[in-house]
Design a protein around this motif. Structure first.
Motif, short mmCIF file in Angstrom:
data_model
loop_
_atom_site.label_atom_id
_atom_site.label_comp_id
_atom_site.label_asym_id
_atom_site.label_seq_id
_atom_site.Cartn_x
_atom_site.Cartn_y
_atom_site.Cartn_z
N HIS A 24 0.81 -1.22 0.00
CA HIS A 24 0.00 0.00 0.00
C HIS A 24 0.85 1.27 0.00
CE1 HIS A 24 -2.85 -3.10 1.16
NE2 HIS A 24 -3.80 -2.29 0.75
N HIS A 25 2.16 1.09 -0.13
CA HIS A 25 3.09 2.23 -0.12
C HIS A 25 2.95 3.07 1.15
CE1 HIS A 25 3.92 2.19 -4.76
NE2 HIS A 25 3.97 0.99 -4.21
N TYR A 26 2.76 2.39 2.29
CA TYR A 26 2.78 3.07 3.59
C TYR A 26 4.19 2.98 4.16
CZ TYR A 26 -2.35 2.46 3.62
OH TYR A 26 -3.68 2.46 3.32
N GLU A 27 4.57 4.00 4.91
CA GLU A 27 5.84 3.92 5.61
C GLU A 27 5.84 2.67 6.50
OE1 GLU A 27 6.49 7.13 8.35
OE2 GLU A 27 8.61 6.64 8.62
N THR A 28 6.90 1.90 6.46
CA THR A 28 6.96 0.67 7.27
C THR A 28 7.50 0.95 8.68
OG1 THR A 28 9.24 0.07 6.79
CG2 THR A 28 7.59 -0.57 5.14
N GLU A 29 7.44 -0.07 9.52
CA GLU A 29 7.98 0.04 10.88
C GLU A 29 9.47 -0.32 10.94
OE1 GLU A 29 4.37 -0.61 14.01
OE2 GLU A 29 5.04 -2.46 13.03
N VAL A 30 10.14 -0.33 9.79
CA VAL A 30 11.51 -0.85 9.76
C VAL A 30 12.46 -0.13 10.71
CG1 VAL A 30 12.41 0.53 7.81
CG2 VAL A 30 13.29 -1.79 8.21
N GLU A 31 12.23 1.18 10.94
CA GLU A 31 13.12 1.90 11.86
C GLU A 31 13.06 1.31 13.27
OE1 GLU A 31 15.35 4.11 11.25
OE2 GLU A 31 14.81 5.04 9.35
N PHE A 32 11.90 0.74 13.63
CA PHE A 32 11.70 0.21 14.98
C PHE A 32 12.02 -1.29 15.03
CE2 PHE A 32 9.21 3.99 14.51
CZ PHE A 32 9.28 4.63 15.72
N LEU A 33 12.21 -1.91 13.87
CA LEU A 33 12.48 -3.35 13.80
C LEU A 33 13.94 -3.58 13.37
CD1 LEU A 33 9.04 -4.50 12.27
CD2 LEU A 33 9.79 -4.64 14.65
N GLY A 34 14.16 -3.93 12.10
CA GLY A 34 15.54 -4.18 11.66
C GLY A 34 16.46 -2.99 11.86
N GLY A 35 15.93 -1.79 11.66
CA GLY A 35 16.74 -0.59 11.86
C GLY A 35 17.19 -0.46 13.31
#
Lengths: 331, 331
Positions: free
Chosen positions: B264-275
């Motif tokens: 859906h081209h939403y910002e992902t939670e990656v900063e809080f997960l793998g990041g």
């Protein structure tokens, strides 16, 4: 008598070889689609861009219509080498067969299907294929070629082939050992195509940005460095620095070939690119965690299309059910 | 007098807390969309699946309509924590505020916006949100909670909160240290969501297959192992083994939340997960090349949507120009 040359696969690169070589030799094109062969036979092949001319050649989808040839140049996708070469390999049993394809492993396939002299090639020229009969010549950089080591191809065949390509108006360099050039492009291609395929980005300036922790240029740098270490472990001294190639390419915003494949759900060349680096590392006991990770991700991406096309499950561009289940332990 | 509880963000998890807690407390829901608030106020919130009932609660998009509360449970996407909590954090200055969100770093944001006692939470329950007013309760596994260390939250607040959640019919465990549970889920989530987002695959059996060199389960194994090493370097002894969680989840074919965001081209939670794993590794001088690589790829993927939406260049699901330029040195 003019030499007989067969171009196997007429994408952008194959078309450039075919049209140019038709100026100095009798050129045949072995292609997959009857409409492609028909158009080439009817209209000829027009080159635009750096050069401007229209060439006449004979194209066919039928191996029986092809003569025995002095030289074949294989320009298919690496993934299609087997099907492209198997029906025609015997036509070069008394000649030479050059791979001008991406990645590692194509020459081995050629050698299985022809008793001819196999040449290892890497081309740095580029073109854009506008239609079956029009190709634009863009970067007029060289094809590097050398013997395929196991086939004991004499250097005279390498230099004769390079001379012929040069006589046709393209650039070529004959090398005692073409692996340093091939590995330079391999590392560049595996890194750039892999990142492009997974992110959806063309080869853009972000690929060379390294200022911040999350910047993609840092990943490219790490991938290229890892590739260099694998090359070193394999015993290859690189021809040029893939990081420098990346910095130049990042200015082009060029959609990569693997991104194109991903967007069209075509099998990618990953087995011949990142997969080849990963396997070579494994073979010599070196470490290639990043190329191996990208290789597995791209294989997973290919698997997602098969699921999607089987209607098995949501994936790829197929919409997933409109539910939200964040915080779910099954992710 | 009934305790006042405010649920901040009513996705699947927030809805499950809201409906259940409304059985034992005065529940408010702070949501973003007026239509969502209106529907909840008109129709109540129905739970299906493991439990079956309809709860009444008061929903609003206007912080001014909310009272001072004893407890807040933040259930927004990690990426929306700031905007969700900033307007209402003061309502818990004399109470407690629990994060039941994904990943690392949400509690720090809560602490910046409230002088209340901050609780570190990780929930393993799951649900499917069928509409604004219907949520299906699926896995009835526990919420693990403990103090957020810098806020010197007393353990009595942790156990009182766990008791309240249990009284409401859900499962909860009060812990002196909630980080081992949080890190177990973090490593699991970062690995599974990252691979899912990049491949387009739901959490499927391939995530646990390891027989062949290219198998995706090998990448998952390596990611999880790397995550465990980072946890160890940070000083965390994991609560449960993320690889076992992965093996169980791989049987579900569950579309992951990050895949949903990507599609859906939403910002992902990656900063809080793998990041977060990548940055924690960097902070303590440990090594996390794979999580760092996946983090940069997902950031690149997010950047590709921005290019695409700006009409800047071909990417994402946008078709790229119909040209082929394989073998191009710019890839």
């Amino acid at each position: 008598m003019a030499k007989k040359i067969c171009i196997i696969g007429c994408g952008a690169i194959g078309s450039l070889y075919a049209a140019h070589l038709a100026q100095v030799a009798e050129v045949y094109a072995f292609v997959r689609r009857p409409a492609h062969a028909h158009a080439l036979n009817e209209q000829g092949l027009r080159v635009t861009g750096k050069h401007n001319f229209t060439a006449r050649l004979r194209a066919t989808t039928d191996p029986a219509e092809l003569p025995e040839c002095h030289l074949g140049i294989v320009c298919s996708k690496a993934t299609q080498t087997e099907e492209a070469v198997a029906p025609v390999g015997h036509l070069f049993n008394r000649g030479a067969l050059l791979s001008a394809q991406n990645g590692l492993g194509c020459e081995e396939i050629l050698a299985r299907h022809s008793q001819g002299q196999i040449l290892r090639g890497t081309t740095f020229m580029s073109g854009t294929r506008h239609s079956d009969t029009v190709v634009q010549y863009e970067l007029d950089t060289a094809t590097w070629l050398g013997p395929f080591e196991p086939s004991s191809t004499p250097f005279s065949t390498v230099s004769d082939t390079a001379d012929l390509i040069v006589a046709a108006g393209l650039k070529a360099v004959a090398l005692e050992d073409a692996r340093p050039a091939q590995w330079s492009k391999l590392i560049f291609n595996a890194s750039v195509n892999g990142v492009s395929a997974l992110t959806g980005l063309p080869h853009c300036p972000a690929f060379a940005e390294e200022a911040r922790f999350g910047d993609l240029g840092r990943l490219l740098h790490d991938l290229i460095e890892e590739g260099k270490q694998v090359a070193k472990a394999v015993g290859i001294t690189l021809h040029e620095d893939p990081w420098e190639m990346n910095k130049i390419g990042a200015e082009t915003n060029h959609p990569t070939s693997m991104l194109y494949d991903v967007q069209h759900h075509y099998e990618t060349e990953v087995e011949f690119l990142g997969g080849a680096i990963a396997r070579e590392a494994e073979r010599v006991g070196a470490s290639a965690p990043l190329h191996t990770a990208l290789y597995r991700l791209i294989k997973g991406k290919e698997a997602s299309w098969r699921r999607s096309e089987a209607g098995d499950s949501p994936s790829g561009s197929t919409a997933i059910p409109k539910v939200t289940s964040a915080h779910d332990p099954s992710a």
